[in-house]
Design an enzyme around this catalytic site. Structure first.
Site, PDB file in Angstrom:
ATOM      1  N   PRO A  11      -3.138   2.073   8.518  1.00 29.90           N
ATOM      2  CA  PRO A  11      -3.484   0.752   7.981  1.00 29.90           C
ATOM      3  C   PRO A  11      -2.633   0.341   6.787  1.00 29.90           C
ATOM      4  O   PRO A  11      -2.671  -0.827   6.382  1.00 29.90           O
ATOM      5  CB  PRO A  11      -4.954   0.919   7.574  1.00 29.90           C
ATOM      6  CG  PRO A  11      -5.085   2.367   7.237  1.00 29.90           C
ATOM      7  CD  PRO A  11      -4.195   3.074   8.235  1.00 29.90           C
ATOM      8  N   LEU A  12      -1.859   1.289   6.249  1.00 29.11           N
ATOM      9  CA  LEU A  12      -0.969   0.983   5.127  1.00 29.11           C
ATOM     10  C   LEU A  12       0.496   1.029   5.556  1.00 29.11           C
ATOM     11  O   LEU A  12       1.388   1.235   4.733  1.00 29.11           O
ATOM     12  CB  LEU A  12      -1.217   1.968   3.979  1.00 29.11           C
ATOM     13  CG  LEU A  12      -2.633   1.935   3.398  1.00 29.11           C
ATOM     14  CD1 LEU A  12      -2.796   3.001   2.324  1.00 29.11           C
ATOM     15  CD2 LEU A  12      -2.961   0.561   2.842  1.00 29.11           C
TER      16      LEU A  12
ATOM     17  N   GLY B 264       2.318   4.166   4.695  1.00 28.79           N
ATOM     18  CA  GLY B 264       2.598   4.271   3.271  1.00 28.79           C
ATOM     19  C   GLY B 264       3.515   3.198   2.736  1.00 28.79           C
ATOM     20  O   GLY B 264       3.585   2.971   1.526  1.00 28.79           O
ATOM     21  N   PHE B 265       4.212   2.487   3.619  1.00 31.08           N
ATOM     22  CA  PHE B 265       5.205   1.514   3.183  1.00 31.08           C
ATOM     23  C   PHE B 265       4.555   0.344   2.457  1.00 31.08           C
ATOM     24  O   PHE B 265       5.040  -0.103   1.405  1.00 31.08           O
ATOM     25  CB  PHE B 265       5.997   1.015   4.398  1.00 31.08           C
ATOM     26  CG  PHE B 265       7.263   0.301   4.033  1.00 31.08           C
ATOM     27  CD1 PHE B 265       8.396   1.016   3.710  1.00 31.08           C
ATOM     28  CD2 PHE B 265       7.318  -1.081   4.020  1.00 31.08           C
ATOM     29  CE1 PHE B 265       9.571   0.359   3.374  1.00 31.08           C
ATOM     30  CE2 PHE B 265       8.481  -1.743   3.686  1.00 31.08           C
ATOM     31  CZ  PHE B 265       9.615  -1.026   3.364  1.00 31.08           C
TER      32      PHE B 265
ATOM     33  N   TYR C  63      -1.991  17.645  15.499  1.00 28.68           N
ATOM     34  CA  TYR C  63      -1.535  17.600  14.108  1.00 28.68           C
ATOM     35  C   TYR C  63      -1.283  19.029  13.615  1.00 28.68           C
ATOM     36  O   TYR C  63      -2.209  19.788  13.358  1.00 28.68           O
ATOM     37  CB  TYR C  63      -2.564  16.920  13.215  1.00 28.68           C
ATOM     38  CG  TYR C  63      -2.867  15.476  13.567  1.00 28.68           C
ATOM     39  CD1 TYR C  63      -2.013  14.723  14.362  1.00 28.68           C
ATOM     40  CD2 TYR C  63      -4.022  14.864  13.087  1.00 28.68           C
ATOM     41  CE1 TYR C  63      -2.302  13.401  14.675  1.00 28.68           C
ATOM     42  CE2 TYR C  63      -4.318  13.546  13.381  1.00 28.68           C
ATOM     43  CZ  TYR C  63      -3.458  12.821  14.175  1.00 28.68           C
ATOM     44  OH  TYR C  63      -3.756  11.505  14.486  1.00 28.68           O
TER      45      TYR C  63
END
Length: 330
Positions: free
Chosen positions: A204-205, A208-209, A57
């Site tokens: 898990p989202l 972001g969508f 990252y």
């Protein structure tokens, strides 16, 4: 903050963690180092102690960032990082799981983090050229040396998990899992539960969508990697927008945010599941943490299954180049 256990070796963590990737890499737009540091600090203040990073990252920058907080509050943190991806210049060249690289990567991460021991050390992707027994064997040596406390794998197939667990206990498997990525259900989750391995869903989202963060690729910065993901393109995007709208509508009926509903659904899939939603802002961190206190009824869960059934998302979850690095039992 409620707590859960990962694996059978005694690793206990907050019921949700904090994914730090977007603070330094891949998801661009408004990166703010001071706010990122404040967000990690605030997570620990709230009792969210599973802090997740990786050596890739920002090419080590995210570990340096996380390390600034971790060093000051070491006893409050369950620090997870990952290794395995290697670069040639600026190009991601593949995966390295050779024993000598395992040791090299660990020492480098410890140096960037500024700590003596990594709590949870993941192999980020399985190296198809190296038997998993050799990679995990070298990781086990890090445990014996006191450099690592617990071991994990990321995006590993059931057969690989079984072979790895025969060498050393594996505390966690980190793999994408959400309302629109249901791939782990069935054989993979069955294997983790058979082996006593905790499950840590990343994204898990839906990157972001599902949280309603944006509606199309034009809202993303030119270098945001989500632009390259099939689910964010063309007809796939239009179909997936309908799924996100269903989640938004159901959440609104209950007085929750879409992010809270999506995370609550994951938390209801088993006590062995600890999602790590990523954010770089304190406001979103607090929103995500609210999911831990949501109780979904059987009716709520049934409606979600009807509105967002398995396989409903259009498009594969990564571009072909990244999908080629996902471990499979072929």
């Amino acid at each position: 903050m409620k707590r859960r256990k990962l694996g059978s070796e005694g690793l206990e963590v907050s019921a949700i963690g904090l994914g730090c990737m977007g603070m330094s890499a891949f998801y661009t737009g408004g990166q703010d180092r001071d706010e990122a540091l404040a967000t990690i600090d605030h997570a620990l203040d709230m009792g969210i102690d599973l802090i997740d990073t990786a050596d890739m990252y920002g090419r080590g920058e995210n570990e340096r960032l996380v390390g600034e907080v971790v060093r000051k509050r070491r006893d409050e943190v369950v620090l997870a990082t990952k290794f395995g991806h290697v670069y040639e210049g600026e190009r991601l060249a593949g995966v390295n799981g050779r024993p000598e690289y395992v040791r090299q990567a660990c020492d480098a991460s410890l140096g960037r983090l500024g700590i003596d021991t990594i709590d949870l050390y993941y192999l980020h992707r399985v190296d198809p050229q190296v038997p998993i027994e050799e990679t995990v064997g070298a990781m086990a040596e890090l445990v014996e040396a006191g450099k690592v406390r617990y071991l994990g794998l990321s995006e590993a197939a059931p057969g690989t998990l079984r072979r790895a667990a025969a060498v050393h206990p594996i505390s966690a498997l980190q793999t994408e899992y959400s309302l629109w990525t249901r791939d782990p259900e069935g054989e993979l989750l069955g294997a983790t539960r058979e082996l006593g391995i905790g499950f840590v869903p990343y994204a898990p989202l839906g990157r972001g969508f599902l949280a309603g963060r944006f509606h199309g690729p034009d809202e993303l910065e030119p270098d945001d990697t989500r632009r390259d993901h099939p689910r964010f393109q063309g007809e796939n995007l239009r179909q997936n927008q309908a799924l996100a709208e269903r989640v938004r509508r159901l959440a609104q009926e209950k007085g929750w945010t879409p992010a809270q509903l999506a995370l609550a659904w994951l938390l209801h899939q088993g006590e062995d599941i600890v999602p790590i939603p990523g954010t770089k802002r304190r406001e979103r961190l607090e929103e995500n943490a609210g999911a831990v206190d949501i109780r979904l009824s059987a009716e709520d869960l049934g409606r979600l299954e009807e509105e967002v059934p398995p396989g409903a998302a259009a498009g594969q979850r990564y571009p072909d180049s990244a999908m080629s690095r996902i471990d499979r039992d072929d």
